[in-house]
Enzyme design. Structure first.
Site, short mmCIF file in Angstrom:
data_model
loop_
_atom_site.label_atom_id
_atom_site.label_comp_id
_atom_site.label_asym_id
_atom_site.label_seq_id
_atom_site.Cartn_x
_atom_site.Cartn_y
_atom_site.Cartn_z
N ASP A 114 0.87 -1.10 0.62
CA ASP A 114 -0.41 -0.15 -0.13
C ASP A 114 0.72 1.76 0.41
O ASP A 114 2.05 1.33 0.48
CB ASP A 114 -0.90 -0.10 1.59
CG ASP A 114 -0.40 0.23 2.37
OD1 ASP A 114 0.55 1.42 3.55
OD2 ASP A 114 -0.32 -1.30 2.98
N LYS A 115 0.45 2.84 -0.42
CA LYS A 115 1.11 3.49 -0.58
C LYS A 115 1.58 4.17 0.29
O LYS A 115 3.02 4.57 0.78
CB LYS A 115 0.07 4.60 -1.30
CG LYS A 115 0.75 5.69 -1.20
CD LYS A 115 -0.63 6.75 -2.32
CE LYS A 115 0.16 8.47 -2.46
NZ LYS A 115 -0.62 8.60 -3.53
#
Length: 244
Positions: A114-115
């Protein structure tokens, strides 16, 4: 990487489904391949392809008259993803991983990180690796270092390791090892959406930092943040054994 290509080809067998062939060639996903086939955009040896059709390396697969072939050069990269980079090949996303790396050939990420997380992500031009590694049923290990906002307790560690209810299911038992007052290592064998963050939140903790340091036998090691390297021949041969 001829030895790598020959080994992977042997694993695939002589015939494969057309959608798998297009995915392995790095042309599109299997879902997109099915859409193109249904739309009549794909031909095999001059005839319009049908869903479920199988092809070999000797068949001529084309879209709009242009032949689609697997890359002769097999690429498998290990990348140390920084926070803020998104694991998407959608070039309209300004934070996409493809533009960030700027590699000389078309590649795409295997899975996601995830970012807001950093660490190891693999990228390839070969759909074989994507499909095999992403099969959660194969119980492939991924290891993370996690820092949370409160001191760790024995109860937290025990519950994390035995399984936590998120997304309407209980997570698989996993290995959890305390490495600091606020930090632990965790080894997962499944890849639910934002799994570690959701597990921690369910137990009353917020993740402050999350870093993936291993995927199966491939380790992040001292690879600098934002840098990538080729997966070694030795790493690949071990990986292929695990993918059987």
């Amino acid at each position: 990487m001829d030895g790598k290509r020959q080994k992977a080809e042997k694993q695939r067998g002589e015939k494969t489904r057309l959608n798998q062939f297009l995915s392995d060639a790095g042309y599109c996903s299997r879902r997109e391949a099915d859409r193109l086939i249904v739309a009549g955009k794909i031909t095999v040896n001059g005839h319009t392809a049908v869903l479920g059709e199988k092809v070999s390396a000797d068949d001529v697969v084309e879209k709009d008259g242009r032949r689609i072939q697997r890359e002769q050069e097999q690429i498998l990269l290990a990348f140390h993803k920084p926070v803020g980079v998104e694991c998407t090949s959608d070039l309209t996303n300004p934070d996409n991983i493809i533009d960030y790396i700027g590699y000389r050939k078309r590649i795409y990420p295997i899975g996601r990180l995830d970012k807001n997380s950093q660490g190891l992500i693999l990228l390839t031009n070969d759909g074989y690796f994507v499909n095999k590694i992403l099969k959660a049923s194969n119980y492939h290990e991924k290891e993370y270092i996690v820092t949370v906002d409160k001191p760790l307790t024995d109860v937290f560690l025990q519950r994390m390791s035995s399984g936590v209810r998120i997304l309407n299911q209980i997570t698989r038992p996993c290995t959890v090892r305390k490495t600091g007052r606020y930090q632990f290592h965790i080894v997962l064998t499944q890849g639910l959406n934002r799994q570690i963050r959701r597990m921690c939140l369910e137990l009353g903790y917020n993740v402050q930092k999350l870093k993936r340091i291993r995927i199966m036998n491939i380790e992040l090691g001292n690879l600098p943040l934002g840098a990538y390297r080729d997966v070694t021949e030795e790493e690949l041969q071990t990986l292929l054994k695990h993918l059987n």
